[in-house]
Design an enzyme around this catalytic site. Structure first.
Site, PDB file in Angstrom:
ATOM      1  CD  GLU A 224     -14.449  13.265  18.149  1.00  0.00           C
ATOM      2  OE1 GLU A 224     -15.588  12.798  18.038  1.00  0.00           O
ATOM      3  OE2 GLU A 224     -13.843  13.823  17.218  1.00  0.00           O
ATOM      4  CD  GLU A 409     -10.801  12.855  14.873  1.00  0.00           C
ATOM      5  OE1 GLU A 409     -11.887  13.209  14.376  1.00  0.00           O
ATOM      6  OE2 GLU A 409     -10.670  11.881  15.622  1.00  0.00           O
TER       7      GLU A 409
HETATM    8  O1  IFM Z   1     -14.782   9.929  11.754  1.00  0.00           O
HETATM    9  C1  IFM Z   1     -14.917  10.662  12.928  1.00  0.00           C
HETATM   10  C2  IFM Z   1     -13.841  10.272  13.919  1.00  0.00           C
HETATM   11  O2  IFM Z   1     -13.844   8.914  14.188  1.00  0.00           O
HETATM   12  C3  IFM Z   1     -14.033  11.022  15.207  1.00  0.00           C
HETATM   13  N1  IFM Z   1     -14.160  12.443  14.975  1.00  0.00           N
HETATM   14  C4  IFM Z   1     -15.072  12.876  13.959  1.00  0.00           C
HETATM   15  C5  IFM Z   1     -14.807  12.136  12.664  1.00  0.00           C
HETATM   16  C6  IFM Z   1     -15.779  12.622  11.573  1.00  0.00           C
HETATM   17  O3  IFM Z   1     -17.084  12.425  11.955  1.00  0.00           O
END
Ligand code: IFM
Length: 506
Positions: A224, A409
């Site tokens: 990210e 994710e």
């Molecule tokens: O917890 C985070 C993760 O570290 C990165 N992506 C979003 C998740 C939720 O906010």
């Protein structure tokens, strides 16, 4: 722009701040948080929600393709704890979380889930749930406490034991090289604003390729970069806590350069025979028009550039999107930063793309964001729109090289209550179900989606939110470090067992 219906919205609910386009862009960039807008400009919007259940016309059971990987995702600083164990150096998140006022209740990752000492039993749980792929991250400060120079062998040994432990249980490791915990020593030298840090990242990465490459088939470079840009460098709500858009885009370029250099090091070591795979993990958000007003389509295109193309285009096409660069004007880095040859490095072919999907964005002319179109989770930025996942996957399929896609994710925090040794979390089950339906639909429509990693295995340290948001399918009692699978964990286990989705009841 994503193909979809317009969200229903009354014209009088739009907000115009009467600024120039450039000013508005800067303003919106300033309030973007984790790919999502704060509610300041649009609080109070009570927009009709056109969220439709995408599964209504599907024939259950939805059986996923053979080989589709069911996974779970975590990251080092969020779960490991053991902040001072075995020679680990400090990261920018140690510094940031220990700075008063930066996290809810002053929470830190000092102990977190104590996974550093409990990974064996955590992996027993993972195995019992039937999870086939585990995405974790490696803490750079455990490997190089000062970011570069002297290697910390106990740190490397820890990750070798961790990976062996996964393999013993038949779980495929997917290792993320950088999930935000930059060594503080490198931040002291300018962090990602310093071009040299991209090179140090490639050195660190290559150390891991050499040490663990025989065991780890799947790698992710940076996680990210958009969140680092928006929260680390624009809103300042994440480490390193900077509030300066111009510096943010210098950091962005060096993050992508680090990704490219690490990918080159990977290729030099392993070639491209398909046995070992590498790519970035990007958080992507479809952008939808709020209305048909004049200027809305242009606002959507520009915001899509800011959210998605700014990260995808350099990696897949070897260029930054000119409309975004033009709109950013003086905020965009000079040729002294983006040097000849850099984009060719960033464009080094990848094997897979990790997609982190949490939310869409809805914009109107201005550009301005419209919130309230979709329901949110406990994280107010997370608008729930599973079709957005479908749209993102199809857009990648349509507009970019056909690399394998993994959802790295996807998940949601809810105010889980522990009772009778478990947690009833029906909203999370619905959330996961609906996103898996969207993933299934995308596969049916031709997306090369090879796996799904929910966020997250365990309740954990949610960055600035500390421990106030529980994202896990496993409840963690932080006082005792006991783990309790939530109902969503049992549900997910059944999904894995059936290799797909049964008809929802009710
Ligand atoms: O917890 C985070 C993760 O570290 C990165 N992506 C979003 C998740 C939720 O906010």
């Amino acid at each position: 722009m994503m193909e979809d219906q317009l969200p229903q919205q009354r014209a009088d609910e739009y907000v115009s701040l009467g600024m120039s386009r450039r000013e508005l862009l800067r303003q919106t960039l300033l309030v973007v948080v984790g790919g999502t807008l704060l509610e300041t400009a649009f609080s109070g919007c009570s927009v009709a929600n056109n969220h439709t259940h995408p599964s209504s016309s599907l024939a259950y059971p939805l059986v996923f393709p053979t080989g589709f990987l069911w996974g779970a995702s975590t990251s080092a600083y969020q779960i490991e704890g053991a902040a001072h164990a075995d020679g680990r150096g400090a990261s920018i998140w140690d510094t940031f979380s220990h700075t008063p006022g930066k996290t809810v209740d002053g929470a830190t990752g000092d102990v977190a889930d104590d996974h550093y000492h409990r990974y064996e039993s955590d992996f027993n749980l993972l195995h019992a749930l039937g999870v086939k792929s585990y995405r974790f991250s490696i803490a750079w400060p455990r490997i190089f406490p000062d970011g570069a120079g002297a290697l910390n062998q106990p740190g490397l040994d820890f990750y070798r034991r961790l990976v062996e432990s996964l393999l013993q249980r038949g779980i495929r490791p997917m290792a993320t090289l950088f999930h935000w915990d930059l060594p503080q020593a490198l931040q002291d030298q300018g962090g990602w604003e310093n071009r040299d840090v991209a090179k140090r990242f490639a050195d660190y990465a290559d150390t891991l390729f050499q040490a663990l490459g025989d065991l780890v088939p799947a790698w992710l470079t940076v996680n990210e970069p958009k969140t680092i840009v928006t929260q680390g460098y624009i809103s300042g709500t994440h480490a390193p806590g900077i509030q300066n858009p111009a510096r943010a885009y210098v950091a962005l370029h060096h993050l992508l350069l680090g990704h490219g250099l690490a990918t080159q090091a990977f290729r030099a070591r392993f070639g491209r025979d398909g046995s070992r795979l590498i790519g970035p993990a990007l958080n992507l958000s479809p952008v939808y028009p709020a209305d048909h007003a004049e200027g809305t389509a242009a606002a959507v295109t520009l915001q899509d550039g800011i959210e998605n193309r700014l990260y995808l285009d350099p990696i897949f096409k070897g260029s930054y999107p000119t409309d975004v660069v033009e709109a950013l004007g003086d905020t965009w880095p000079s040729a002294a930063v983006i040097q000849d040859g850099d984009l060719a490095i960033i464009h080094t072919p990848i094997d897979h793309l990790g997609v982190n999907y949490y939310n869409p964005l809805v914009v109107t002319a201005g550009p301005q964001f419209v919130n309230g179109v979709y329901p949110t989770t406990q994280a107010s930025w997370e608008q729930i729109y599973p079709n957005g996942l479908y749209d993102i996957l199809m857009r990648l399929t349509r507009d970019y090289d056909r690399v394998n896609l993994y959802i790295t994710e996807n998940g949601a925090p809810y105010p889980d209550t522990f009772a009778s040794q478990t947690v009833d979390d029906p909203q999370r089950i619905v959330y996961l179900h609906d996103h898996l339906v969207a993933a299934y639909r995308a596969i049916q429509a031709g997306a090369q989606l090879r796996g799904y990693h929910l966020w997250s295995l365990l309740d954990n340290f949610e960055w600035a939110e500390g421990y106030s948001q529980r994202w896990g399918i496993v409840y963690v009692d932080f006082a005792t470090q006991q783990r309790y699978p939530k109902q969503s964990a049992h549900w997910y286990s059944e999904v894995i067992r059936q290799h797909g989705l049964a008809q929802p009841q009710g």
